[in-house]
Design a protein around this motif. Sequence first.
Motif, mmCIF file in Angstrom:
data_model
loop_
_atom_site.group_PDB
_atom_site.id
_atom_site.type_symbol
_atom_site.label_atom_id
_atom_site.label_comp_id
_atom_site.label_asym_id
_atom_site.label_seq_id
_atom_site.Cartn_x
_atom_site.Cartn_y
_atom_site.Cartn_z
ATOM 1 N N SER A 133 11.083 -4.573 11.247
ATOM 2 C CA SER A 133 11.310 -4.764 12.680
ATOM 3 C C SER A 133 10.075 -5.251 13.427
ATOM 4 N N LEU A 134 8.913 -5.152 12.794
ATOM 5 C CA LEU A 134 7.673 -5.572 13.446
ATOM 6 C C LEU A 134 7.350 -7.007 13.046
ATOM 7 N N ALA A 135 7.355 -7.919 14.004
ATOM 8 C CA ALA A 135 7.144 -9.342 13.714
ATOM 9 C C ALA A 135 5.660 -9.630 13.493
ATOM 10 N N ILE A 136 5.333 -9.949 12.252
ATOM 11 C CA ILE A 136 3.963 -10.342 11.908
ATOM 12 C C ILE A 136 4.059 -11.572 11.008
ATOM 13 N N LYS A 137 3.718 -12.721 11.567
ATOM 14 C CA LYS A 137 3.805 -13.977 10.823
ATOM 15 C C LYS A 137 2.436 -14.556 10.482
ATOM 16 N N SER A 138 1.412 -14.102 11.200
ATOM 17 C CA SER A 138 0.057 -14.609 10.975
ATOM 18 C C SER A 138 -0.948 -13.510 11.289
ATOM 19 N N PHE A 139 -2.201 -13.730 10.902
ATOM 20 C CA PHE A 139 -3.231 -12.732 11.177
ATOM 21 C C PHE A 139 -3.413 -12.523 12.682
ATOM 22 N N ALA A 140 -3.152 -13.563 13.444
ATOM 23 C CA ALA A 140 -3.268 -13.435 14.899
ATOM 24 C C ALA A 140 -2.319 -12.374 15.443
ATOM 25 N N ASP A 141 -1.183 -12.189 14.764
ATOM 26 C CA ASP A 141 -0.199 -11.206 15.204
ATOM 27 C C ASP A 141 -0.674 -9.769 15.021
ATOM 28 N N LEU A 142 -1.790 -9.575 14.310
ATOM 29 C CA LEU A 142 -2.333 -8.230 14.123
ATOM 30 C C LEU A 142 -3.134 -7.759 15.338
ATOM 31 N N GLY A 143 -3.341 -8.646 16.289
ATOM 32 C CA GLY A 143 -4.083 -8.287 17.498
ATOM 33 C C GLY A 143 -3.460 -7.109 18.211
ATOM 34 N N GLY A 144 -4.259 -6.066 18.466
ATOM 35 C CA GLY A 144 -3.769 -4.889 19.162
ATOM 36 C C GLY A 144 -2.999 -3.916 18.301
ATOM 37 N N LYS A 145 -2.716 -4.268 17.049
ATOM 38 C CA LYS A 145 -1.959 -3.389 16.150
ATOM 39 C C LYS A 145 -2.882 -2.336 15.536
ATOM 40 N N THR A 146 -2.342 -1.141 15.322
ATOM 41 C CA THR A 146 -3.085 -0.097 14.614
ATOM 42 C C THR A 146 -2.836 -0.259 13.118
ATOM 43 N N ILE A 147 -3.925 -0.283 12.326
ATOM 44 C CA ILE A 147 -3.846 -0.602 10.902
ATOM 45 C C ILE A 147 -4.482 0.522 10.090
ATOM 46 N N ALA A 148 -3.719 1.121 9.191
ATOM 47 C CA ALA A 148 -4.233 2.173 8.316
ATOM 48 C C ALA A 148 -4.994 1.547 7.146
ATOM 49 N N VAL A 149 -6.211 2.009 6.935
ATOM 50 C CA VAL A 149 -7.023 1.542 5.797
ATOM 51 C C VAL A 149 -7.798 2.724 5.233
ATOM 52 N N ALA A 150 -8.192 2.617 3.961
ATOM 53 C CA ALA A 150 -9.091 3.604 3.366
ATOM 54 C C ALA A 150 -10.519 3.251 3.750
ATOM 55 N N LYS A 151 -11.329 4.257 3.998
ATOM 56 C CA LYS A 151 -12.715 4.021 4.401
ATOM 57 C C LYS A 151 -13.457 3.172 3.371
ATOM 58 N N GLY A 152 -14.128 2.133 3.845
ATOM 59 C CA GLY A 152 -14.908 1.280 2.959
ATOM 60 C C GLY A 152 -14.094 0.367 2.072
ATOM 61 N N ALA A 153 -12.781 0.300 2.285
ATOM 62 C CA ALA A 153 -11.911 -0.492 1.411
ATOM 63 C C ALA A 153 -12.090 -1.981 1.637
ATOM 64 N N MET A 154 -11.858 -2.738 0.574
ATOM 65 C CA MET A 154 -11.960 -4.188 0.649
ATOM 66 C C MET A 154 -10.970 -4.773 1.648
#
Length: 267
Positions: A133-154
């Motif tokens: 349901s979340l429209a993400i077609k390009s990296f630009a679409d990640l603007g303002g999105k909260t992104i879960a990552v592991a600390k220090g991850a590539m």
Amino acid sequence: MNRRPFLHAMLGAAATTLALLCTPAQAQDALSQVMQTKKIKIAVPTDYPPYGFVGLDLQPQGLDIEVAKLIANKLGVSVELVPVTSANRIPYLQTGQVQLVISTLGKNPDRMKVIDFTHAYSPFFQAVYAPKSLAIKSFADLGGKTIAVAKGAMEEQELVKSGPASMVFKRYEDQAASTAAFVAGQTQVIATSVSNAGLMMQKNPQLGAEFKLLIKDSPNFIGVAKGQDALRAKVNDILLAARKDGTLDKLAQQWLGRPAGDLPLSE
């Protein structure tokens, strides 16, 4: 004159010569053995979704399993799937317990010293995942999105290069913690490996998560024992045909959520 040492030396030299003469022939026996017995033994993962895992019917399934079955089918033989781990998959090949390893095996200089590789058969990658349901077609679409990552991850390091400065990274102690946070709805997006995403989606189908953007690619190859040139050539022919007719793309789309694409060929 004592002939015994001389005789022992001659016998030793003869044995060495015989061993050297026999080694190349034995090394080329794998394909002949497969065709004679009408069975091929292939090492596969059973704890690494979506490449290989045990389904609800207790049978192995996944992308690597399908590729193993494809090769056996094209050879006209049955397949014995041998479960392996990352630690023992290469020793199984070196000791002749299997003829091929199809188990998310990447190619690197150290491994190339001890085994040979076919053409690549599938991608292995880090990617961005989010609900359908979340429209993400390009990296630009990640603007303002909260992104879960592991600390220090590539994944975070690479996203910083490609995405907008307005991305909001939520950093967790490890991949398991970042996955748990995404599953709990604490973030909108997760950046992780395809294997971790596969396990996450398998256990949490209610999320409706899907592949969105590729971060970095690292293809998988099939391992073949040193000297098994005939078998390697035969498998390469099968992979090239599957690449040409779209089979590899279909399998990758089914299990990874994206086509296989332009995979590298072996040297």
